[in-house]
Design an enzyme around this catalytic site. Structure first.
Site, PDB file in Angstrom:
ATOM      1  N   LYS A  67       0.049 -42.607   9.899  1.00 23.12           N
ATOM      2  CA  LYS A  67       0.920 -41.446   9.697  1.00 23.12           C
ATOM      3  C   LYS A  67       1.920 -41.695   8.555  1.00 23.12           C
ATOM      4  O   LYS A  67       2.120 -40.852   7.676  1.00 23.12           O
ATOM      5  CB  LYS A  67       1.667 -41.148  10.996  1.00 23.12           C
ATOM      6  CG  LYS A  67       2.792 -40.156  10.873  1.00 23.12           C
ATOM      7  CD  LYS A  67       2.276 -38.822  10.392  1.00 23.12           C
ATOM      8  CE  LYS A  67       3.407 -37.958   9.904  1.00 23.12           C
ATOM      9  NZ  LYS A  67       3.624 -36.788  10.648  1.00 23.12           N
ATOM     10  N   CYS A  76      10.211 -35.272   7.107  1.00 25.09           N
ATOM     11  CA  CYS A  76       9.032 -36.142   7.195  1.00 25.09           C
ATOM     12  C   CYS A  76       8.839 -36.953   5.918  1.00 25.09           C
ATOM     13  O   CYS A  76       9.018 -38.152   5.894  1.00 25.09           O
ATOM     14  CB  CYS A  76       7.796 -35.295   7.447  1.00 25.09           C
ATOM     15  SG  CYS A  76       8.025 -34.132   8.784  1.00 25.09           S
TER      16      CYS A  76
HETATM   17  N1  SAJ Z   1       6.652 -30.505  -2.508  1.00 20.96           N
HETATM   18  C1  SAJ Z   1       6.748 -30.518  -3.886  1.00 20.96           C
HETATM   19  N2  SAJ Z   1       5.596 -30.402  -4.613  1.00 20.96           N
HETATM   20  C2  SAJ Z   1       4.381 -30.287  -4.035  1.00 20.96           C
HETATM   21  C3  SAJ Z   1       4.276 -30.281  -2.621  1.00 20.96           C
HETATM   22  C4  SAJ Z   1       5.430 -30.388  -1.886  1.00 20.96           C
HETATM   23  O1  SAJ Z   1       7.845 -30.619  -4.453  1.00 20.96           O
HETATM   24  O2  SAJ Z   1       3.392 -30.174  -4.764  1.00 20.96           O
HETATM   25  C5  SAJ Z   1       7.872 -30.638  -1.695  1.00 20.96           C
HETATM   26  C6  SAJ Z   1       8.157 -29.427  -0.808  1.00 20.96           C
HETATM   27  O3  SAJ Z   1       8.831 -28.444  -1.488  1.00 20.96           O
HETATM   28  C7  SAJ Z   1       9.007 -30.071   0.277  1.00 20.96           C
HETATM   29  C8  SAJ Z   1       8.406 -31.469   0.411  1.00 20.96           C
HETATM   30  O4  SAJ Z   1       7.698 -31.711  -0.781  1.00 20.96           O
HETATM   31  O5  SAJ Z   1      10.356 -30.191  -0.121  1.00 20.96           O
HETATM   32  C9  SAJ Z   1       7.491 -31.674   1.589  1.00 20.96           C
HETATM   33  O6  SAJ Z   1       6.679 -30.520   1.802  1.00 20.96           O
HETATM   34  P1  SAJ Z   1       5.145 -30.610   2.234  1.00 20.96           P
HETATM   35  O7  SAJ Z   1       4.649 -29.230   2.370  1.00 20.96           O
HETATM   36  O8  SAJ Z   1       4.403 -31.504   1.326  1.00 20.96           O
HETATM   37  O9  SAJ Z   1       5.156 -31.385   3.616  1.00 20.96           O
HETATM   38  P2  SAJ Z   1       5.972 -31.207   5.005  1.00 20.96           P
HETATM   39  O10 SAJ Z   1       7.132 -32.167   4.969  1.00 20.96           O
HETATM   40  O11 SAJ Z   1       6.251 -29.820   5.354  1.00 20.96           O
HETATM   41  O12 SAJ Z   1       4.845 -31.760   6.011  1.00 20.96           O
HETATM   42  C10 SAJ Z   1       4.329 -33.073   5.820  1.00 20.96           C
HETATM   43  C11 SAJ Z   1       2.796 -33.011   5.875  1.00 20.96           C
HETATM   44  N3  SAJ Z   1       2.249 -34.276   5.423  1.00 20.96           N
HETATM   45  C12 SAJ Z   1       1.288 -34.346   4.467  1.00 20.96           C
HETATM   46  O13 SAJ Z   1       0.851 -33.379   3.897  1.00 20.96           O
HETATM   47  C13 SAJ Z   1       0.757 -35.708   4.145  1.00 20.96           C
HETATM   48  C14 SAJ Z   1       2.349 -32.682   7.297  1.00 20.96           C
HETATM   49  O14 SAJ Z   1       0.940 -32.752   7.398  1.00 20.96           O
HETATM   50  C15 SAJ Z   1       2.983 -33.658   8.279  1.00 20.96           C
HETATM   51  O15 SAJ Z   1       2.613 -33.391   9.613  1.00 20.96           O
HETATM   52  C16 SAJ Z   1       4.480 -33.510   8.171  1.00 20.96           C
HETATM   53  O16 SAJ Z   1       4.859 -33.902   6.846  1.00 20.96           O
HETATM   54  C17 SAJ Z   1       5.153 -34.405   9.195  1.00 20.96           C
HETATM   55  O17 SAJ Z   1       5.598 -33.881  10.223  1.00 20.96           O
HETATM   56  O18 SAJ Z   1       5.173 -35.622   9.004  1.00 20.96           O
END
Ligand code: SAJ
Length: 403
Positions: free
Chosen positions: A203, A257
């Site tokens: 994870k 996360c």
């Molecule tokens: N972000 C960017 N650029 C991107 C993608 C995301 O700047 O191209 C930013 C988002 O705006 C945000 C952050 O990253 O601030 C995280 O967003 P996210 O959509 O990537 O992820 P989370 O935090 O909502 O959810 C993640 C997920 N993990 C992965 O994709 C590996 C989810 O599957 C997990 O279950 C979750 O963390 C968790 O609970 O750990």
């Protein structure tokens, strides 16, 4: 059908409890916050997540889901409580330990205890099994204890809870098997078996992988700004290579996360986790860079600067302000400038330290417009509404409008 007790009715616990109820399990949801328990028992929800309101309403109405402020006896216990980090970036296991302690009064031989909270390596053995067995030594060898990290993406939780593959690792083989069989009753994805340590690390690795990749995009955005290159166009072009898939830059990485979990790896192996630590630092540095850009724009403003900040949630179309870079930027700007700051966040009613404005008010008043979280309603902003403003677009949202 077995009974399930879910400890922690937050973003993971509530959807999980609801899904299990819909599959026929009798589910007791436990939360320390009586307001949350009340809301759920009325068939309502206290968080924003698509379709969850309808699902909870149905589950509560069917009598299969009921919330409590104290743990209830059950066959299966799922711990879904937060694992934040401390000031020194080391994991804070207080909630997990308290959750493990709290179920000790109701545990019985043959029960299955599953830790779903994202946790540092060893937590299932130390912060769950050891805590429980210290309080209930007569249960040693009579419980099944496992880790099955939640992996769902906020905004798509109900679908991903069912469709995603799951990694299940027990503290012993029998625990792994029992927990995996339980997940197979409601997960369509594959359920993969391993040890609890490897499941914990899997994870953390998933989120660290995403963090490193976002850091790459964020670093590119700084480089491109310096070199006068449009980073959005650059990424679009580079991604046409069959083996390149660069993520999108933003104002920084938020949420509870991805901005947190990689530190658990760094804490466990500080010497070795160089890239993972640097990625965290690059992403944590991005909000400061955005603040500097806004301050630069304010200093260039011909009239009295009025700064409009669009989107406070940590990512589009959620209401979650936790660890949000946008919130950090808003507060840093408030400290750094006397200029008027207008904050627009359509998905929440209130935010500490700021009076929220509507999108129309923000567009009408701001002469410096900062796109931070590209919520759907912001995507309809037209070129005319941007006219005469200095634009700082951290997400590339206005690219479509401005060409
Ligand atoms: N972000 C960017 N650029 C991107 C993608 C995301 O700047 O191209 C930013 C988002 O705006 C945000 C952050 O990253 O601030 C995280 O967003 P996210 O959509 O990537 O992820 P989370 O935090 O909502 O959810 C993640 C997920 N993990 C992965 O994709 C590996 C989810 O599957 C997990 O279950 C979750 O963390 C968790 O609970 O750990």
């Amino acid at each position: 059908m077995k009974t399930v007790s879910v400890i922690g009715m937050g973003y993971i616990g509530l959807p999980t409890a609801t899904l299990l109820a819909s599959k026929g399990y009798q589910v007791a949801g436990m939360d320390v916050n009586p307001k949350v328990v009340d809301i759920i028992n009325q068939g309502k929800i206290h968080i924003v997540e698509p379709d969850l309101d309808v699902a909870v309403h149905k589950a509560v109405e069917s009598g299969k889901l009921k919330a409590f402020t104290s743990p209830q006896k059950a066959d299966i216990f799922i711990l879904a409580v937060p694992t934040p980090f401390l000031a020194d970036k080391k994991p804070d296991m207080t909630y997990v330990r308290k959750a493990a302690e709290s179920i000790c009064t109701v545990l019985e031989a043959g029960n299955l205890v599953i830790l779903e909270s994202t946790s540092p390596i060893g937590a299932t053995r130390v912060d769950v099994a050891e805590i429980i067995y210290a309080k209930r030594p007569e249960l040693v060898g009579k419980l099944h204890i496992a880790h099955c990290p939640e992996r769902v993406l906020p905004g798509q939780i109900l679908r991903e809870l069912v469709e995603n593959d799951r990694v299940v690792g027990g503290v012993d083989e029998a625990s792994t098997k029992t927990a995996a069989d339980f997940y197979r009753t409601f997960v369509k994805g594959e359920v993969l078996e391993t040890t609890s340590d490897t499941a914990e690390m899997a994870k953390l690795t998933e989120n660290a992988f995403r963090d490193v990749n976002i850091a790459f995009a964020n670093e590119l955005s700084l480089i491109c700004d310096k070199l006068g290159i449009n980073v959005w166009e650059l990424i679009r072009l580079a991604n046409r290579h069959p083996r390149v898939n660069i993520l999108q830059p933003g104002p920084g990485v938020g949420g509870h996360c991805i901005a947190v979990d990689p530190w658990f790896i760094v804490a466990a192996a500080p010497e070795e986790a160089k890239l993972i630590r640097t990625a965290r630092e690059v992403n944590d540095g991005k909000p400061h860079w955005v603040v500097d850009k806004v301050m630069e724009a304010a200093s260039k403003s011909a009239t009295k600067p009025v700064i409009g900040l669009l989107g406070m949630a940590y990512k589009p179309d959620v209401d979650d302000l936790r660890e949000s870079p946008s919130v950090e930027i808003a507060h840093a700007l408030k400290r750094a400038t006397n200029a008027e700051i207008i904050v627009c966040e359509p998905y929440v009613d209130a935010m500490n330290g700021f009076k929220l404005a509507t999108l129309d008010e923000t567009l009408a008043q701001a002469n410096i417009l900062v796109m931070l979280t590209d919520h759907k309603p912001f995507k309809d902003i037209t070129l005319g509404q941007l006219a005469g403003k200095q634009i700082i677009d951290t997400r590339g949202t206005f690219e479509r409008v401005m060409g």
